[in-house]
Design a protein around this motif. Structure first.
Motif, PDB file in Angstrom:
ATOM      1  N   GLU A   1       0.828  -1.205   0.000  1.00  0.00           N
ATOM      2  CA  GLU A   1       0.000   0.000   0.000  1.00  0.00           C
ATOM      3  C   GLU A   1       0.861   1.253   0.000  1.00  0.00           C
ATOM      4  OE1 GLU A   1      -2.697   1.935   3.434  1.00  0.00           O
ATOM      5  OE2 GLU A   1      -3.398  -0.044   2.755  1.00  0.00           O
ATOM      6  N   GLU A   2       1.973   1.215   0.749  1.00  0.00           N
ATOM      7  CA  GLU A   2       2.847   2.386   0.861  1.00  0.00           C
ATOM      8  C   GLU A   2       3.541   2.732  -0.443  1.00  0.00           C
ATOM      9  OE1 GLU A   2       5.339   1.190   4.031  1.00  0.00           O
ATOM     10  OE2 GLU A   2       3.809   1.485   5.590  1.00  0.00           O
ATOM     11  N   VAL A   3       3.870   1.720  -1.264  1.00  0.00           N
ATOM     12  CA  VAL A   3       4.543   2.010  -2.538  1.00  0.00           C
ATOM     13  C   VAL A   3       3.542   2.293  -3.652  1.00  0.00           C
ATOM     14  CG1 VAL A   3       6.564   0.651  -1.910  1.00  0.00           C
ATOM     15  CG2 VAL A   3       4.713  -0.423  -3.226  1.00  0.00           C
ATOM     16  N   GLY A   4       2.238   2.082  -3.403  1.00  0.00           N
ATOM     17  CA  GLY A   4       1.224   2.426  -4.394  1.00  0.00           C
ATOM     18  C   GLY A   4       0.549   1.267  -5.088  1.00  0.00           C
ATOM     19  N   ILE A   5       0.807   0.020  -4.647  1.00  0.00           N
ATOM     20  CA  ILE A   5       0.118  -1.134  -5.234  1.00  0.00           C
ATOM     21  C   ILE A   5      -1.163  -1.346  -4.435  1.00  0.00           C
ATOM     22  CG2 ILE A   5       0.281  -3.556  -5.879  1.00  0.00           C
ATOM     23  CD1 ILE A   5       3.301  -3.280  -5.879  1.00  0.00           C
ATOM     24  N   LYS A   6      -2.278  -1.157  -5.066  1.00  0.00           N
ATOM     25  CA  LYS A   6      -3.558  -1.095  -4.362  1.00  0.00           C
ATOM     26  C   LYS A   6      -4.151  -2.482  -4.100  1.00  0.00           C
ATOM     27  CE  LYS A   6      -4.544   3.191  -6.885  1.00  0.00           C
ATOM     28  NZ  LYS A   6      -5.443   3.822  -7.881  1.00  0.00           N
ATOM     29  N   ASN A   7      -4.942  -2.516  -3.025  1.00  0.00           N
ATOM     30  CA  ASN A   7      -5.791  -3.669  -2.725  1.00  0.00           C
ATOM     31  C   ASN A   7      -4.994  -4.953  -2.473  1.00  0.00           C
ATOM     32  OD1 ASN A   7      -8.341  -4.536  -2.149  1.00  0.00           O
ATOM     33  ND2 ASN A   7      -8.951  -4.926  -4.260  1.00  0.00           N
ATOM     34  N   VAL A   8      -3.845  -4.798  -1.805  1.00  0.00           N
ATOM     35  CA  VAL A   8      -3.032  -5.965  -1.428  1.00  0.00           C
ATOM     36  C   VAL A   8      -3.128  -6.207   0.072  1.00  0.00           C
ATOM     37  CG1 VAL A   8      -0.721  -6.954  -1.318  1.00  0.00           C
ATOM     38  CG2 VAL A   8      -1.437  -5.687  -3.346  1.00  0.00           C
ATOM     39  N   ASN A   9      -2.743  -5.204   0.852  1.00  0.00           N
ATOM     40  CA  ASN A   9      -2.706  -5.346   2.315  1.00  0.00           C
ATOM     41  C   ASN A   9      -4.091  -5.110   2.910  1.00  0.00           C
ATOM     42  OD1 ASN A   9       0.341  -3.502   1.986  1.00  0.00           O
ATOM     43  ND2 ASN A   9       0.159  -5.722   2.136  1.00  0.00           N
ATOM     44  N   THR A  10      -4.983  -6.069   2.683  1.00  0.00           N
ATOM     45  CA  THR A  10      -6.377  -5.922   3.100  1.00  0.00           C
ATOM     46  C   THR A  10      -6.622  -6.410   4.526  1.00  0.00           C
ATOM     47  OG1 THR A  10      -6.886  -8.056   2.088  1.00  0.00           O
ATOM     48  CG2 THR A  10      -7.212  -6.081   0.740  1.00  0.00           C
ATOM     49  N   ASP A  11      -5.702  -7.223   5.097  1.00  0.00           N
ATOM     50  CA  ASP A  11      -5.803  -7.682   6.480  1.00  0.00           C
ATOM     51  C   ASP A  11      -4.419  -8.116   6.937  1.00  0.00           C
ATOM     52  OD1 ASP A  11      -5.353 -10.122   5.223  1.00  0.00           O
ATOM     53  OD2 ASP A  11      -7.422 -10.805   5.420  1.00  0.00           O
ATOM     54  N   ASP A  12      -4.318  -8.563   8.202  1.00  0.00           N
ATOM     55  CA  ASP A  12      -3.006  -8.978   8.730  1.00  0.00           C
ATOM     56  C   ASP A  12      -2.443 -10.164   7.983  1.00  0.00           C
ATOM     57  OD1 ASP A  12      -3.020  -6.985  10.613  1.00  0.00           O
ATOM     58  OD2 ASP A  12      -3.812  -8.241  12.233  1.00  0.00           O
ATOM     59  N   PHE A  13      -3.323 -11.019   7.457  1.00  0.00           N
ATOM     60  CA  PHE A  13      -2.865 -12.210   6.751  1.00  0.00           C
ATOM     61  C   PHE A  13      -2.144 -11.848   5.451  1.00  0.00           C
ATOM     62  CE2 PHE A  13      -3.451 -16.556   4.967  1.00  0.00           C
ATOM     63  CZ  PHE A  13      -3.034 -17.277   6.079  1.00  0.00           C
ATOM     64  N   SER A  14      -2.427 -10.660   4.890  1.00  0.00           N
ATOM     65  CA  SER A  14      -1.812 -10.254   3.617  1.00  0.00           C
ATOM     66  C   SER A  14      -0.803  -9.129   3.817  1.00  0.00           C
ATOM     67  CB  SER A  14      -2.894  -9.830   2.621  1.00  0.00           C
ATOM     68  OG  SER A  14      -3.733  -8.826   3.169  1.00  0.00           O
ATOM     69  N   SER A  15      -0.130  -9.132   4.964  1.00  0.00           N
ATOM     70  CA  SER A  15       0.868  -8.101   5.259  1.00  0.00           C
ATOM     71  C   SER A  15       2.050  -8.176   4.308  1.00  0.00           C
ATOM     72  CB  SER A  15       1.372  -8.267   6.697  1.00  0.00           C
ATOM     73  OG  SER A  15       0.345  -8.095   7.627  1.00  0.00           O
ATOM     74  N   GLY A  16       2.711  -7.023   4.117  1.00  0.00           N
ATOM     75  CA  GLY A  16       3.978  -6.993   3.407  1.00  0.00           C
ATOM     76  C   GLY A  16       3.859  -6.648   1.944  1.00  0.00           C
TER      77      GLY A  16
ATOM     78  N   SER B   1      -1.305  -3.871 -14.384  1.00  0.00           N
ATOM     79  CA  SER B   1      -0.205  -2.991 -13.986  1.00  0.00           C
ATOM     80  C   SER B   1      -0.142  -2.884 -12.483  1.00  0.00           C
ATOM     81  CB  SER B   1      -0.368  -1.597 -14.595  1.00  0.00           C
ATOM     82  OG  SER B   1      -1.473  -0.923 -14.021  1.00  0.00           O
ATOM     83  N   MET B   2       1.048  -2.576 -11.977  1.00  0.00           N
ATOM     84  CA  MET B   2       1.191  -2.349 -10.539  1.00  0.00           C
ATOM     85  C   MET B   2       0.424  -1.101 -10.130  1.00  0.00           C
ATOM     86  SD  MET B   2       5.219  -3.333  -9.836  1.00  0.00           S
ATOM     87  CE  MET B   2       5.869  -2.145 -11.047  1.00  0.00           C
ATOM     88  N   ALA B   3       0.375  -0.130 -11.028  1.00  0.00           N
ATOM     89  CA  ALA B   3      -0.341   1.105 -10.724  1.00  0.00           C
ATOM     90  C   ALA B   3      -1.829   0.865 -10.509  1.00  0.00           C
ATOM     91  CB  ALA B   3      -0.130   2.113 -11.852  1.00  0.00           C
ATOM     92  N   ALA B   4      -2.395  -0.068 -11.275  1.00  0.00           N
ATOM     93  CA  ALA B   4      -3.817  -0.385 -11.124  1.00  0.00           C
ATOM     94  C   ALA B   4      -4.057  -1.296  -9.925  1.00  0.00           C
ATOM     95  CB  ALA B   4      -4.342  -1.044 -12.393  1.00  0.00           C
ATOM     96  N   GLY B   5      -3.008  -2.005  -9.504  1.00  0.00           N
ATOM     97  CA  GLY B   5      -3.143  -2.919  -8.387  1.00  0.00           C
ATOM     98  C   GLY B   5      -4.060  -4.082  -8.710  1.00  0.00           C
ATOM     99  N   PHE B   6      -4.692  -4.623  -7.682  1.00  0.00           N
ATOM    100  CA  PHE B   6      -5.603  -5.740  -7.872  1.00  0.00           C
ATOM    101  C   PHE B   6      -7.048  -5.257  -7.791  1.00  0.00           C
ATOM    102  CE2 PHE B   6      -1.773  -7.822  -6.288  1.00  0.00           C
ATOM    103  CZ  PHE B   6      -1.655  -8.883  -7.176  1.00  0.00           C
ATOM    104  N   PRO B   7      -7.905  -5.788  -8.629  1.00  0.00           N
ATOM    105  CA  PRO B   7      -9.334  -5.471  -8.483  1.00  0.00           C
ATOM    106  C   PRO B   7      -9.878  -6.089  -7.209  1.00  0.00           C
ATOM    107  CG  PRO B   7      -9.051  -7.228 -10.070  1.00  0.00           C
ATOM    108  CD  PRO B   7      -7.666  -6.766  -9.695  1.00  0.00           C
ATOM    109  N   ASP B   8     -11.080  -5.739  -6.822  1.00  0.00           N
ATOM    110  CA  ASP B   8     -11.715  -6.379  -5.682  1.00  0.00           C
ATOM    111  C   ASP B   8     -11.780  -7.887  -5.904  1.00  0.00           C
ATOM    112  OD1 ASP B   8     -12.059  -3.976  -4.399  1.00  0.00           O
ATOM    113  OD2 ASP B   8     -14.081  -3.655  -5.189  1.00  0.00           O
TER     114      ASP B   8
END
Length: 813
Positions: A503-518, A762-769
């Motif tokens: 999330e900090e580098v701009g890749i969206k919808n990855v760190n949605t909970d503790d299980f998906s940290s990093g 793209s990394m800029a678009a991140g992951f969809p829901d």
């Protein structure tokens, strides 16, 4: 449910039958082998005539506990269900001198013969013999080996002084090896193939209680070497009491207390001075090994109540030199003028890659202008230090990382033995083990290629406990009851646990909970991977609980010893690990095709082209796994019934006939609805448990036909030579629970480009829901469904049958 009731009723009947038979008199005491031993023999006079009616008394030299019986009409005596120990045997009969033998060692799952010859005289006279250990067990038809305390404690064991390192001394076994990762197998369980069978065909028990994991079939608890009294390994023609194995059945027995206080203290150490340097680099990563502990045993009340305990602490810091190929610093800014391949501009030409022109910046070829480089890529490159091997050849190893994996393990065992009275004995044991493993990533909290990104912390808490009760109704009838629990909880987390790096580098919808940290996983073709990020396997949360209850009665009449027993196992096994398509953090994969043309194969496979695609944010693959349920896993019960008759057919011949029956209920999901899925090739459909008419087992049925006959013969030529032969069938439980992790129990979202030259996202678009598949109300997913076509499915026969192994043996020893 009816099957469970049936077997519980059978177990109850066995216990009641034991009580009902308690008043029946006969002439011998029976065998009981799995967690105890047997002492037997024949009493004769100096003319080799058998002596019946002689009183035989044995005394445990360590605890002073006594048992007595009389010889039968054949002059035979038997003491079964004997705890492991050293015994003195005394025999007396009117008209004969009293005879005594001392120092008779009886080990777990062994049959020790001590024949006695009485001399004519007064019973007040006594002949005492110090017993010598006999090399052979001449009254048993099974094959295997007994590994004793002195061997376990004093031989140079590897693998953190694991007793399993000695299994290779058993004929028919292979050299042991360590399976699985540092976190998954933090207890350092070893595997050996026995008699050509898979390690999945082995069975390990600690004093009669299951010590096996269902997932991965490791051993749950590895006792300290100095706490082990013996390890009995049987490799063929097992007694009917033993089963669930086609390779070996190993029974571990821990030490016990005695009337004398005894104990030990130990220390083992090693360091990197004994480690070889890496051949290619000359490096040697720092290593050291320290193991310290102590054991103590003694009386709480002499001749009555005894204790034993041990504690062991191990610190294992293992240094490993890792060699990687990492991106070149000069490429970070988009300057590829030293590349042997041309970089083509994906913003030019056609969608199929034709017509593209070589990329340039201000007229300089193979250079990407700064304003076209992805800001996310720039941030990610800030986590990479670049090569640290000066002058490394292009596309060869250019980075060294000295990894130091640190494992700290605390473990203890406590055991109480209570001699209630001459007819009742009780023992209780509890064992605990907690390995804590830290394995660093190449780039710390940003992961990296070492061990495929397997970096972080793994902790496993393990408890194994058991109670064993023996009741002697008479010298001819013995009841043994056991209850035990084995439990472990294993958790692995990445080094970035709790962080929101993606999330900090701009890749969206990855760190949605503790299980998906990093950080999400970044893979660039040609470079050691992952270039950044962690293994898709991490994190996980897994555990298992197994309850074991059994009742065994032993009845003797004449020269026949009959055993009847029932065992009930209840297992719950869960594994939350989401790892098929990049894990819960997902992955972006970059290849050379995105900055190449169809006619330039060198560019399509070019190291620089793949890195250029990363800078331009043109991934060729984008995917991630999604968590559908919180506790995927299975529950099942198993029931084992056996009957065995051991007949002393003559003074030299022992025959054993037995029949074992095993029944396994079908696996059902921990989550009743949607916890299992099974693919049916006949109808090209997937059946989801708990929906519509689909049963909780996904329509899988079990079989009642798991009968396993056993036959053995042992002919004793003399005390030094025995001929053994036997036949036995063994049931091999179905070792796989993959259909607990079938689609749609586990799901992923994968996005692929329409051809090899277009990006998949793209990394800029991140992951969809997250896109979650909707399970039909009837639980039947048609194979023509577009989603199902791309799913990896596991099929289990609806009339599932366990494997059956037939083995024959003949041996002259």
């Amino acid at each position: 449910m009816k099957g469970l009731q049936r077997h519980l009723l059978r177990l109850t009947v066995i216990l009641v039958l034991a009580a009902a038979l308690g008043h029946i008199a006969a002439t011998r005491l029976g065998y009981a082998q799995a967690v105890n031993g047997t002492l037997l023999g024949t009493v004769t006079d100096t003319n080799d005539a058998v002596v019946s009616g002689a009183t035989v008394t044995i005394v445990d030299e360590n605890t002073n506990i006594k048992r007595s019986t009389t010889t039968n009409e054949s002059g035979n005596y038997v003491f079964g269900n004997l705890p492991q120990g050293t015994y003195r045997i005394e025999v007396q009969r009117d008209g004969f001198k009293k005879s005594a033998q001392t120092g008779i060692g009886v080990q777990v799952n062994t049959t020790v013969r001590r024949d006695v010859q009485l001399e004519t005289g007064s019973v007040s006279e006594q002949v005492t013999v110090t017993a010598q250990e006999l090399a052979l067990q001449t009254d048993r038809a099974d094959t295997g080996r007994l590994i004793e305390s002195k061997q376990v404690a004093e031989l140079p064991l590897g693998f953190n002084r694991n007793f399993q390192g000695l299994i290779f001394t058993v004929p028919g076994s292979t050299r042991p090896s360590r399976p699985h990762s540092q976190f998954f197998n933090s207890q350092d369980s070893l595997e050996s193939k026995v008699n050509g069978q898979s390690r999945l065909s082995n069975n390990v028990q600690i004093e009669g209680v299951d010590d096996n994991e269902k997932t991965g079939l490791l051993q749950i608890l590895i006792p300290a070497a100095d706490a082990i009294e013996s390890v009995s390994v049987t490799t063929s023609n097992f007694d009917a009491e033993l089963g669930r194995a086609g390779g070996a059945v190993s029974t571990v027995t821990l030490k016990s207390g005695s009337n004398a206080i005894h104990g030990s203290a130990f220390f083992f150490g090693n360091n990197d001075n004994s480690q070889a340097r890496d051949f290619f680099t000359g490096n040697r990563a720092p290593s050291h090994y320290r193991q310290v502990g102590a054991t103590i045993g003694g009386p709480i009340k002499r001749d009555k109540l005894f204790y034993f305990g041990d504690y062991q602490y191990t610190k294992d810091a293992l240094g490993v030199v890792n060699r990687h190929t990492v991106p070149y610093k000069e490429w970070y800014t988009g300057d590829f003028r030293n590349s042997p391949t041309k970089i083509y501009d994906p913003a030019t030409g056609n969608p199929d890659g034709t017509g593209r022109t070589q990329i340039s910046c201000n007229g300089v070829l193979n250079v990407i202008c700064a304003n076209r480089i992805s800001p996310i890529a720039t941030k990610l490159l800030g986590f990479l230090p670049g090569p640290n091997i000066a002058g490394a050849a292009f596309a060869q190893t250019n980075f060294i990382f000295n990894e130091v994996r640190v494992k700290k393990t605390n473990a203890f065992d406590t055991k109480i033995n209570y001699h209630i009275n001459g007819s009742n004995q009780l023992s209780y044991r509890i064992s605990f083990q907690r390995p804590n493993v830290f394995d660093p990533g190449t780039y710390g909290i940003y992961g990296g290629p070492t061990n495929g990104g397997f970096a972080g912390t793994g902790i496993q808490n393990t408890v194994s406990t058991a109670a064993n009760y023996t009741h002697i109704f008479s010298p001819t009838l013995v009841l043994e009851g056991r209850f035990g629990v084995s439990w472990y909880h294993n958790v692995a987390t990445s080094q970035a646990a709790g962080l929101k790096t993606s999330e900090e580098v701009g890749i969206k919808n990855v760190n949605t909970d503790d299980f998906s940290s990093g950080i999400t996983q970044i893979n660039i073709n040609g470079f050691s991977g992952p270039v950044l990020g962690f293994s898709a396997s991490v994190p996980w949360d897994r555990g298992e609980t197994t309850y074991v209850g059994s009742g065994i009665i032993t009845k003797t009449k004449g020269n026949h010893t009959i055993k009847l027993g029932e065992e009930v196992n209840k297992n719950r096994d869960f594994l939350l690990q989401i790892q098929d398509n990049g894990g819960v953090r997902g992955q972006f994969g970059f290849s050379g095709s995105r900055t190449a043309i169809p006619s330039d194969s060198a560019a399509q496979n070019g190291l620089a082209n793949a890195f250029a695609a990363f800078l331009l944010d043109k991934p060729g693959s984008v995917s991630r796994d999604i968590k559908v349920i919180d506790q995927p896993g299975t529950r099942h019960n198993s029931f084992f019934t056996f009957f065995q008759d051991r007949w002393q057919a003559s003074s030299n011949l022992t025959l054993t006939v037995g029949l074992r029956h095993e029944y396994y209920t079908p696996l059902v999901g921990i989550v009743g609805k949607g916890g299992l899925s099974n693919y049916d090739p006949a109808t090209n459909t997937a059946l989801v448990a708990g929906y519509g008419d689909v049963s909780s087992s996904a329509n899988i049925k079990s079989t009642w036909k798991n009968f396993a006959p056993r036959f053995g013969a042992a002919y004793r030529l003399n005390d030094k030579t025995v001929i053994r032969l036997g036949y036995g069938a063994t049931i091999i439980p179905f070792p796989d629970n993959s259909y607990a992790f079938n689609f749609p129990v586990k799901q992923n979202n994968a996005f692929n480009a329409t051809n090899s030259f277009l990006p998949a996202g793209s990394m800029a678009a991140g992951f969809p829901d997250k896109i979650v598949f909707t399970i039909p109300a009837n639980g039947i997913i048609d194979g023509s469904n577009a989603v199902l076509k791309n799913a990896s499915l596991f099929a289990v026969p609806f009339n599932l049958k366990e494997g059956r192994l037939h083995s024959w043996n003949i041996a002259i020893q």
